[in-house]
Design a protein around this motif. Structure first.
Motif, PDB file in Angstrom:
ATOM      1  N   ILE A  32      -6.012  -2.674  -3.398  1.00 38.52           N
ATOM      2  CA  ILE A  32      -5.417  -1.882  -2.285  1.00 38.52           C
ATOM      3  C   ILE A  32      -4.598  -0.632  -3.437  1.00 38.52           C
ATOM      4  N   GLN A  89      -7.791   1.005   4.712  1.00 38.89           N
ATOM      5  CA  GLN A  89      -7.294  -0.214   3.807  1.00 38.89           C
ATOM      6  C   GLN A  89      -6.676  -1.492   4.455  1.00 38.89           C
ATOM      7  N   LEU A 100      -5.939   5.093   4.068  1.00 39.02           N
ATOM      8  CA  LEU A 100      -5.138   4.233   4.388  1.00 39.02           C
ATOM      9  C   LEU A 100      -5.741   3.095   4.764  1.00 39.02           C
ATOM     10  N   LEU A 133       0.496  -1.586   0.055  1.00 36.45           N
ATOM     11  CA  LEU A 133      -0.162  -0.213  -0.180  1.00 36.45           C
ATOM     12  C   LEU A 133       1.074   1.273   0.311  1.00 36.45           C
TER      13      LEU A 133
END
Length: 376
Positions: free
Chosen positions: A273, A252, A249, A62
């Motif tokens: 992602i 995720q 973020l 990521l």
């Protein structure tokens, strides 16, 4: 992984506005990569289950995704008015080499020396060293990843491929050049899928299949964000962009953990992602050109140093693993210490070595760089 001087923290000679939020996001992205390697050490000591290892590396993935999208965005932003000029193209290439090569070579030579002193799973040859220094990918063994001497340098092979293509594009009129980059990326990925289908998630074993990985489309996504920002930036300004990006973020990462998303996935499954990273960058791209609060200012300073942090953190994580007994009690402390030390080292190296070398090679005076006022 690295930015041009006009978009980083160079003093007063800048001619382009600095997006503080994008730069702060770079600091977060670098920390995600550090976090992934620190968590891997925890898994290695069986404090976390083995299934967490690929999930940990998906967290680093990521961070890399965010870096690649930022790279595409920044290259368009700093070069938007430079298309159609051979001299501007050469200047772009020169700045890229100055920005990327010296620090990477230093880190690569450190890694090569350490392998000679204490060879572990591999002992790189001189040929491998030369290929690493010239950004030529090669497999480390049958069925293994194509990694240079400095393992995390694999991302720089993609970066240099992108920069080479963008250098050629700058010779052309802007619309033709940008369209050409998009089309080349799509054509390379499409051709590569005929040799290595998207559903095949095993490591690439040839230079072509390495560069034909769909991951290169992340640069194109960043370029698209840059173009949209140029046309819509004054009409659409997002509030709290950095915190929106961080929330994306974090969400995720939680998805990665809950659904045990590994780091290497066939193309369709990795989309979540990529979308999270791209939307996070887009959020920061459409921010007002002003500094954020104290935390964002700290993250921005870490973003300035993120290239050094990214290249050298693996040495610090490995060294910390050797000196700190890792138990269930100390595991969290180890991860936090790895994050802190890696970022501090990155800051020091950036200010004392990386930035002065870049200034020297550009022929610019080396000035003392003060800390941002909010964290000085």
């Amino acid at each position: 992984m690295a930015m041009d001087a006009e978009y980083s923290s160079e003093p007063a000679t800048m001619v382009r506005p600095r997006n503080h939020h994008v730069q702060a996001l770079r600091g977060i992205a670098a920390s995600l990569v550090v976090l992934s390697h620190a968590i891997d050490v925890i898994v290695e000591h069986r404090i976390l289950p083995e299934w967490f290892r690929p999930v940990a590396f998906s967290i680093g993935g990521l961070g890399v995704t965010t870096f690649f999208v930022i790279s595409g965005f920044v290259m368009v932003t700093i070069s938007y008015g430079d298309f159609g000029s051979f001299s501007k193209s050469l200047g772009f290439a020169k700045r890229r080499l100055i920005r990327i090569v010296p620090t990477y070579w230093i880190a690569t030579f450190v890694a090569f020396a350490l392998y000679q002193i204490a060879p572990l799973s591999r002992e790189p040859s001189i040929i491998e060293l030369v290929k690493s220094l010239t950004f030529i990918p090669y497999p480390t063994g049958p069925g293994m990843d194509m990694q240079p001497v400095l393992g995390q340098g694999w991302t720089l092979n993609y970066e240099m491929f992108f920069y080479a293509l963008f250098t050629v594009a700058l010779i052309l009129p802007r619309r033709i050049g940008l369209t050409g980059v998009f089309l080349v990326f799509c054509a390379v990925v499409a051709e590569g899928s005929l040799v290595k289908p998207f559903s095949n998630s095993t490591p690439a074993q040839t230079v072509f299949t390495f560069f034909a990985d769909p991951i290169i489309l992340l640069f194109a996504a960043g370029m698209a964000i840059g173009v949209l920002k140029h046309h819509l930036g004054r009409r659409f300004v997002l509030r709290y962009p950095f915190w929106i990006a961080v929330a994306l973020l974090v969400a995720q990462i939680l998805v990665n953990i809950v659904f045990r998303i590994p780091s290497r996935l066939p193309f369709p499954e990795v989309i979540s992602i990529w979308i999270a990273g791209a939307v996070a960058v887009a959020a920061c791209a459409f921010a007002a050109p002003v500094s954020g609060g104290r935390f964002e200012t700290i993250a921005e300073a870490l973003g300035d140093a993120s290239y050094s942090t990214y290249l050298f953190h693996i040495f610090l994580v490995a060294g910390l693993k050797m000196v700190l007994p890792i138990t269930t009690v100390t595991a969290v402390f180890f991860v936090l210490a790895a994050l802190l030390l890696s970022n501090l080292f990155g800051l020091v190296f950036y200010r004392t070595i990386e930035r002065p070398i870049s200034a020297l090679l550009r022929g610019s005076p080396i000035r003392r760089m003060p800390l941002p006022a909010r964290i000085a």
